[in-house]
Scaffold this active site. Structure first.
Site, mmCIF file in Angstrom:
data_model
loop_
_atom_site.group_PDB
_atom_site.id
_atom_site.type_symbol
_atom_site.label_atom_id
_atom_site.label_comp_id
_atom_site.label_asym_id
_atom_site.label_seq_id
_atom_site.Cartn_x
_atom_site.Cartn_y
_atom_site.Cartn_z
ATOM 1 N NE ARG A 1 -1.120 -1.611 3.602
ATOM 2 C CZ ARG A 1 -1.956 -2.600 3.329
ATOM 3 N NH1 ARG A 1 -3.190 -2.358 3.008
ATOM 4 N NH2 ARG A 1 -1.544 -3.841 3.406
ATOM 5 C CB THR A 2 3.733 2.484 1.993
ATOM 6 O OG1 THR A 2 3.028 2.222 3.209
ATOM 7 C CG2 THR A 2 4.481 3.783 2.131
ATOM 8 C CE LYS B 1 26.761 -7.336 -10.837
ATOM 9 N NZ LYS B 1 26.913 -6.299 -11.878
ATOM 10 N NE ARG C 1 7.761 0.649 3.991
ATOM 11 C CZ ARG C 1 6.521 0.288 4.347
ATOM 12 N NH1 ARG C 1 6.157 -0.968 4.320
ATOM 13 N NH2 ARG C 1 5.644 1.191 4.722
ATOM 14 C CG HIS D 1 5.472 4.611 8.270
ATOM 15 N ND1 HIS D 1 5.503 5.396 7.125
ATOM 16 C CD2 HIS D 1 4.867 3.451 7.918
ATOM 17 C CE1 HIS D 1 4.928 4.722 6.138
ATOM 18 N NE2 HIS D 1 4.548 3.540 6.587
HETATM 19 C C1 NCD Z 1 2.804 -0.158 8.481
HETATM 20 C C2 NCD Z 1 4.325 -0.216 8.438
HETATM 21 O O1 NCD Z 1 4.913 -0.571 7.406
HETATM 22 O O2 NCD Z 1 4.915 0.157 9.448
HETATM 23 N N1 NCD Z 1 2.249 -0.378 7.221
HETATM 24 C C3 NCD Z 1 1.986 0.710 6.421
HETATM 25 O O3 NCD Z 1 2.885 1.331 5.902
HETATM 26 N N2 NCD Z 1 0.705 1.097 6.308
HETATM 27 C C4 NCD Z 1 2.186 -0.973 9.541
HETATM 28 C C5 NCD Z 1 2.474 -2.438 9.584
HETATM 29 O O4 NCD Z 1 3.189 -2.989 8.748
HETATM 30 O O5 NCD Z 1 1.929 -3.072 10.492
#
Ligand code: NCD
Length: 361
Positions: free
Chosen positions: A89-90, A118, A139, A172
């Site tokens: 989703r993100t 590598k 991420r 986050h």
């Molecule tokens: C969250 C995360 O990645 O921290 N997910 C998200 O980005 N909506 C929450 C989770 O993974 O539980």
């Protein structure tokens, strides 16, 4: 505060700064974010601005002409989505947000397909990406890595903006922005976020979304925060210290049912067992920390139920059809707040607000 430059400070000195002293290094002259790395870098004015922008952008996007206008904002820019932790989703939310602004998008999702296999360092990989792109959305499982990259790129003379799309167990910030936007929209007609009771439930020890949102909520006077979890997964002392320093009222408890009637917002989270060493969180009984259909009777009529998703068993799907269930709207809000954020990073906000005033007011 005047923006400071990451190429004026050594990495060791920067790394050891208290969070609030890092913020000026991530801002532009106009106060808008350049890098988005920590929840603590936001002030109330910036939050209000980004939320207002998101609401106007989604109105503009309703018409074909409006969408064409938005897509004409950043067609000369390219964004890199570097996601070395699972995400759908993100990832897609950022992907769609870039598309709405006309940004072209590249991606690396699986480090096994990159030269890291590598033996290249992560730092060298990201530095390479920065040569091809104008924005890096990242991420990572490593706390502080996005900050480190922002410092490295600035000192390498290529200060590409970096957005932290989730780092380790720690931060986050864009999820916290969309959560604030959701709270603000939900409480628009009941006095705003100020003075509300926000209840966090689940794995608060390792849930980065909770840590970032708890921090942003300190900017809203009178909000009381409740942390509801089994002892083993309770919120970190560093978060509580931050709340105390900000004069915020909070309660730490493992009695979920007693707190439900007091809540204006309940923020459910899943167990973050990807951080377990040997499956230890599966030894913890978490069934008392699930929101069931029966709990709806205890919940105020005006309250809302949130979840950053993905969900496991924390919320019974039978609850989804209740008007207080807000988690699917959170997802949608996330895309719009990211459009607003990226347009602020690239200084397109004045033009977008002007378009709104001329065509939609
Ligand atoms: C969250 C995360 O990645 O921290 N997910 C998200 O980005 N909506 C929450 C989770 O993974 O539980």
């Amino acid at each position: 505060m005047r923006p400071k430059r990451l190429d004026d400070i050594s990495w060791d000195a920067f790394k050891n700064l208290p969070l609030e002293e890092k913020s000026p290094y991530f801002k532009q002259k106009n106060g808008m974010p350049y890098h988005v790395l920590l929840a603590q870098q936001f002030d109330r004015e910036t939050l209000d601005h980004v939320c207002r922008m998101a609401t106007r952008i989604r109105r503009i996007a309703k018409s074909k002409d409006g969408m064409a206008f938005l897509m004409g904002q950043l067609p000369h820019k390219r964004a890199m989505l570097d996601f070395s932790q699972p995400s759908s989703r993100t990832f897609l939310s950022f992907y769609a947000a870039c598309q709405i602004l006309g940004l072209k998008v590249g991606e690396v999702r699986d480090p096994t397909t990159s030269s890291e296999m590598k033996g290249e360092s992560r730092e060298d990989s990201v530095r390479t990406f920065s040569s091809y792109f104008d924005l890096i959305i990242m991420r990572t499982p490593t706390q502080g890595f996005a900050e480190k990259m922002a410092w490295i790129l600035s000192n390498a003379g290529r200060p590409v903006p970096i957005i932290n799309a989730g780092s380790g167990k720690d931060q986050h910030p864009t999820q916290a922005l969309l959560d604030i936007y959701t709270l603000e929209r939900s409480f628009e007609r009941s006095g705003g976020i100020e003075g509300k009771n926000v209840v966090f439930v689940g794995d608060l020890l390792r849930g980065r979304t909770v840590r970032s949102l708890a921090s942003l909520l300190t900017l809203y006077p009178g909000v009381k925060q409740f942390f509801v979890a089994p002892d083993e997964l309770q919120i970190g002392q560093d978060v509580l210290d931050q709340l105390s320093a900000a004069g915020v009222d909070y309660e730490v408890t493992n009695d979920f049912e007693s707190v439900i009637p007091e809540a204006d917002a309940i923020y459910m989270t899943r167990i973050q067992d990807e951080w377990d060493k040997e499956g230890e969180s599966h030894q913890v009984d978490i069934s008392d920390f699930y929101f069931t259909a029966d709990h709806l009777k205890l919940l105020k009529y005006s309250a809302i139920l949130m979840h950053p998703l993905p969900r496991r068993k924390e919320i019974d799907p039978a609850v989804d059809s209740d008007p207080r269930a807000m988690y699917w709207r959170q997802v949608r809000n996330g895309m719009w707040i990211r459009v607003a954020l990226i347009s602020a990073i690239f200084g397109r906000d004045d033009e977008i607000l002007d378009y709104y005033t001329r065509n939609l007011r």
